[in-house]
Motif scaffolding. Structure first.
Motif, short mmCIF file in Angstrom:
data_model
loop_
_atom_site.label_atom_id
_atom_site.label_comp_id
_atom_site.label_asym_id
_atom_site.label_seq_id
_atom_site.Cartn_x
_atom_site.Cartn_y
_atom_site.Cartn_z
N ARG A 213 0.85 -1.20 0.00
CA ARG A 213 0.00 0.00 0.00
C ARG A 213 0.88 1.24 0.00
NH1 ARG A 213 -2.32 -0.36 4.84
NH2 ARG A 213 -3.89 -1.82 4.10
N ARG B 167 2.29 1.73 -3.42
CA ARG B 167 1.29 2.27 -4.35
C ARG B 167 1.05 3.75 -4.10
NH1 ARG B 167 -1.48 -2.54 -3.05
NH2 ARG B 167 -2.82 -1.37 -1.61
N GLU B 168 0.96 4.13 -2.83
CA GLU B 168 0.73 5.55 -2.52
C GLU B 168 1.92 6.41 -2.95
OE1 GLU B 168 -0.11 5.57 1.63
OE2 GLU B 168 -2.17 4.85 1.35
N ILE C 266 3.94 5.80 -5.49
CA ILE C 266 3.87 5.92 -6.95
C ILE C 266 2.78 6.91 -7.33
CG2 ILE C 266 3.26 4.66 -9.06
CD1 ILE C 266 4.64 2.22 -7.83
N LYS C 267 1.64 6.84 -6.64
CA LYS C 267 0.54 7.76 -6.91
C LYS C 267 0.96 9.20 -6.63
CE LYS C 267 -3.60 6.40 -5.73
NZ LYS C 267 -4.82 6.14 -4.92
N ARG C 268 1.70 9.39 -5.53
CA ARG C 268 2.18 10.73 -5.18
C ARG C 268 3.14 11.25 -6.24
NH1 ARG C 268 5.27 10.17 -0.73
NH2 ARG C 268 3.84 8.68 0.18
N LYS D 229 3.22 10.43 -9.40
CA LYS D 229 2.47 10.79 -10.60
C LYS D 229 1.77 12.13 -10.41
CE LYS D 229 1.48 6.19 -12.42
NZ LYS D 229 0.42 5.20 -12.70
N LEU D 230 1.21 12.32 -9.23
CA LEU D 230 0.52 13.58 -8.95
C LEU D 230 1.51 14.75 -8.99
CD1 LEU D 230 -2.20 14.85 -8.17
CD2 LEU D 230 -1.52 14.59 -5.79
#
Length: 187
Positions: free
Chosen positions: A129, A132-133, A135-137, A139-140
């Protein structure tokens, strides 16, 4: 002789169920099939389900033994057999208690292992988790940087430098938060 006809083999009872021909099962599968057919003739009738047999428990040891005996000389001719029977019963009781203790240990080991597996699974889930967070950060942040660069290009074209100064200060504040609090390699 008989004035009325009988449909079943019981004397004196007329009517009711017709006599079924006697079928002898030759294989266990055929016997099971016959039992199922008999049960399905009347589906409203509850099927007999036997209870589990009770687990064997040894007799509890006596609280006070009045005749303490052994297999020594001087005992009567029947005393040795009584002693042997008591000894065998005590050995059975000891074996039973040992088996119960082993079973409880195995059950506890199983429960411990299940708990460890749950903890390990939760750790793996948390780690994934977090990844994933992250990677998401990223991308953002990349998307925000791209929007800022597009806004900056549009701002340069418009000639407004005030908004770009604010954006630079915000970016520097973000960069300060990511700087390490210690420096390696210096003495």
């Amino acid at each position: 002789m008989a004035a009325h006809t009988q449909k079943n083999n019981k004397p004196g009872i007329s009517g009711g169920k017709e006599a079924q021909p006697l079928i002898i099962a030759k294989t266990p599968a055929e016997e099971q099939r016959l039992k199922l057919e008999r049960l399905m003739r009347n589906p409203d009738k509850p099927a007999p389900i036997p209870d589990r047999p009770k687990e064997w428990n040894p007799r509890a040891p006596p609280e006070f033994v009045r005749d303490v005996m052994g297999s020594s000389a001087g005992a009567g001719s029947g005393e040795f057999h009584v002693y042997r029977h008591l000894r065998r019963r005590e050995y059975q009781r000891q074996d039973f208690l040992d088996k119960i203790a082993d079973k409880q240990d195995e059950d506890q080991d199983y429960l411990d292992k299940v708990e460890q597996n749950k903890l390990a699974a939760n750790d793996r889930t948390a780690k994934r988790r977090k990844k994933r967070e992250k990677i998401k950060r990223k991308k953002l942040m990349a998307k925000m940087a791209k929007l800022e660069s597009q806004n900056k290009k549009e701002g340069d074209a418009d000639g407004s430098s005030d908004s770009s100064d604010d954006e630079k200060q915000e970016r520097e504040a973000e960069d300060d938060a990511e700087t390490p609090s210690f420096i390696m390699g210096r003495k």
